[in-house]
Scaffold this active site. Sequence first.
Site, PDB file in Angstrom:
ATOM      1  N   LYS A   1      34.332  55.659  52.095  1.00 45.89           N
ATOM      2  CA  LYS A   1      34.959  54.499  52.751  1.00 45.89           C
ATOM      3  C   LYS A   1      34.740  54.548  54.262  1.00 45.89           C
ATOM      4  O   LYS A   1      34.467  53.531  54.905  1.00 45.89           O
ATOM      5  CB  LYS A   1      36.450  54.469  52.422  1.00 45.89           C
TER       6      LYS A   1
ATOM      7  N   GLY B   1      40.582  44.234  34.839  1.00 44.82           N
ATOM      8  CA  GLY B   1      41.712  43.541  34.224  1.00 44.82           C
ATOM      9  C   GLY B   1      42.609  42.888  35.270  1.00 44.82           C
ATOM     10  O   GLY B   1      43.078  41.760  35.097  1.00 44.82           O
TER      11      GLY B   1
END
EC number: 1.1.1.3
Lengths: 444, 444
Positions: free
Chosen positions: B205, B16
Amino acid sequence: MKPIQAGLLGLGTVGGGVFDVLRRNQDEISRRAGRGIQITMVAARDVARAQSLVGPDVQVLGDASAIIANPDIAIVIELIGGCGIAKTLVLEAIAAGKHVVTANKALLAVHGSEIFAAASARGVMVAFEAAVAGGIPIIKALREGLTANRIQWLAGIINGTTNFILSEMRSQGRDFDVVLEEAQRLGYAEADPGFDIQGVDAAHKLTLMSAIAFGIPVQFDKAHVEGITALATADIRYAEQLGYRIKLLGITKRVDKGVELRVHPCLVPAKRLIANVEGAMNAVVVQGDAVGTTLYYGKGAGAEPTASAVIADLVDIARLHTADPEHRVPHLAFQPHTLADAMDALPVLPMSEVVTSYYLRLRVADQAGVLAQVTGLLAEAGVSIDAVLQREADEVGGAGSAQTDLIILTHDTREGTMDAVMARMQALTTVLAPITRLRKEALN
Amino acid sequence: MKPIQAGLLGLGTVGGGVFDVLRRNQDEISRRAGRGIQITMVAARDVARAQSLVGPDVQVLGDASAIIANPDIAIVIELIGGCGIAKTLVLEAIAAGKHVVTANKALLAVHGSEIFAAASARGVMVAFEAAVAGGIPIIKALREGLTANRIQWLAGIINGTTNFILSEMRSQGRDFDVVLEEAQRLGYAEADPGFDIQGVDAAHKLTLMSAIAFGIPVQFDKAHVEGITALATADIRYAEQLGYRIKLLGITKRVDKGVELRVHPCLVPAKRLIANVEGAMNAVVVQGDAVGTTLYYGKGAGAEPTASAVIADLVDIARLHTADPEHRVPHLAFQPHTLADAMDALPVLPMSEVVTSYYLRLRVADQAGVLAQVTGLLAEAGVSIDAVLQREADEVGGAGSAQTDLIILTHDTREGTMDAVMARMQALTTVLAPITRLRKEALN
């Protein structure tokens, strides 16, 4: 694939750094770039000295134009500096169809529009990561990393010399002149430190960042430039007591009417990361509408940090030079044909239109009613007060002439309004010395 | 030039955000990119809900494969997450010749070698700036901005949830469980916080950053992963008294024998900038041989910061997709054919081979000779001591059983050596509880 060949103009500190790092890390760099990058020609004033530095495999010439004209040279690295011969050579390189890498902030901040237009017309790149904040990849972050964002403002410590001086003034409690001498002795300040301590170097860098942040042409002549030469240790001390640090900041902000573009000493809340950037280090805070606040920190000068940026540009060019010019990263981040319109929509505002908050220090007579007089004038002008600090009186002029420092922090005010009210305060007979006015930014 | 069309798989929080930012800043972005970038198709489980969010101009489907197969779609944005259907769809997109943008750190840390090999073979890009540290352009800094450097180490706060929890534990003096609940209530921690608090997310990560820093394949299975669940507020307090902050760091270091790859709580000198990164913010410190120390700071999560990174990747692809694959930035920074050799030359070291300094907290009987016993064992093992802090005794078990905390900071020691000496200390009858051992890094 054959190595791409570059010609280096200027073998000073940074030029030597570029040469050294490129040679030392050549395997690592070509593993990244997919091909080698070699400096095969160097232009230097003292040819014999340069030849002894770079060794026999590199051709050293006194004539930079001969390097530019050499058909094997694809990239020209300009590390001469200044706006004289460097400008001539950069334009000559562009005209010859060579890509250019430069660390020359003064040249681009003042003549950038001419240089970038010539480069666009000729279909070559002019890369300048090394022109701002040394090894910190801030140009790349602004032009590419934050490309999704409408940038709202950025603020940077972008001159290591002045940050070193301010750090020393604060931690040692010593005066500007004394610290400047020390900085010169340690090599943190040049023999002629004018461009640094007067804020001109920071303004050159800020001008470039402002252009790529907002999509406007470089407009160095419209920057407000103020240095640190007038800064008193007393103000650094008072600021600290109020929870602030004083930094020389380059600030550029998008506001309703246009763009603020200003370099000046500035109070920053002590808890901000950028307030804790000490010594000769640089840092830039960038606020984008999607990403929020980001910060980039590192060494802003020096042979190898600057070389790191120059070589990153060389690799970028090695990657992008086969792409159509329209697919490259635009020099000023935005497509060139959009810059003129943006300049109309986002004019650089005069300082009187800038809105910021203020630190004021008034030397006043220690007598009843002075605070009421001063705050009354501020109230009349609609300036609201954030904090007041009144010192114990000290006897300086003998009996009956006690004086004191009155420090006032204001909320956001238009600078034109502040100029007017300061003139009225200065005219009070109880205000005994020129008022010190510093700007203050929340940077959150 | 016609806008480049992207298909978005997954319209959750980040999806979104990408949609919103791209729509809001479309003018600004196309002024930078030189062409428009449009999301014309969206795949979502709840088609009706998604359609109401994106409006009638966008085609919403339940079938992601149909979007991948659509010939108008040049770029597939994968924001589904996890290693299940996301992996299938990413490989499907690559096979269909589509460029991929993803924020999926787990997928790339675990299956990166397979995915990047497939992408290289098919000549498409897989971009993943959003997979590490949200909106901070750290992948770009490592792959491009610092390309001149031999990277020596990097250390990052790369999980906002755990940094929020540690910040609250320190500032409020409250226990892990209490703060975790608060974090969940405020939305800083997920209902199932396992991946965050156990260090797994940070390790995903770190694995990606380690690969692009050193030119080695992703090797998540070799990472040492430790979370913050066992951390006591007492240690946070003692660390502070000694001038340190405790942060959950991902650390990867190039040493003589190979590469360290580890996530664990770590003491950092309080004066370092990274020690002052508070709340849910992220920061990564990178040390390169030319540039020195640099730091990158910003929001590591959230809809719009992550969208900022996703869109930066879209713009990069819009720029580079016409270039030959050999002229693009390699997925893992270095040319793929060099990765295998590098893995042999730079193996990920087992934790026992890691060299670091330590914080030890021992619960000991408050009686003469205990300190001598403990320090004697350290001396025998060749571990040198940096500082000792002995607390006042407190009566916990009634008369005659006074206990106290003994805190020891060591200098650099091989972890295998420390394991052995800790076992000997633990066996002392005067050591009354399991020893707490934390690692400590100078990061300068």
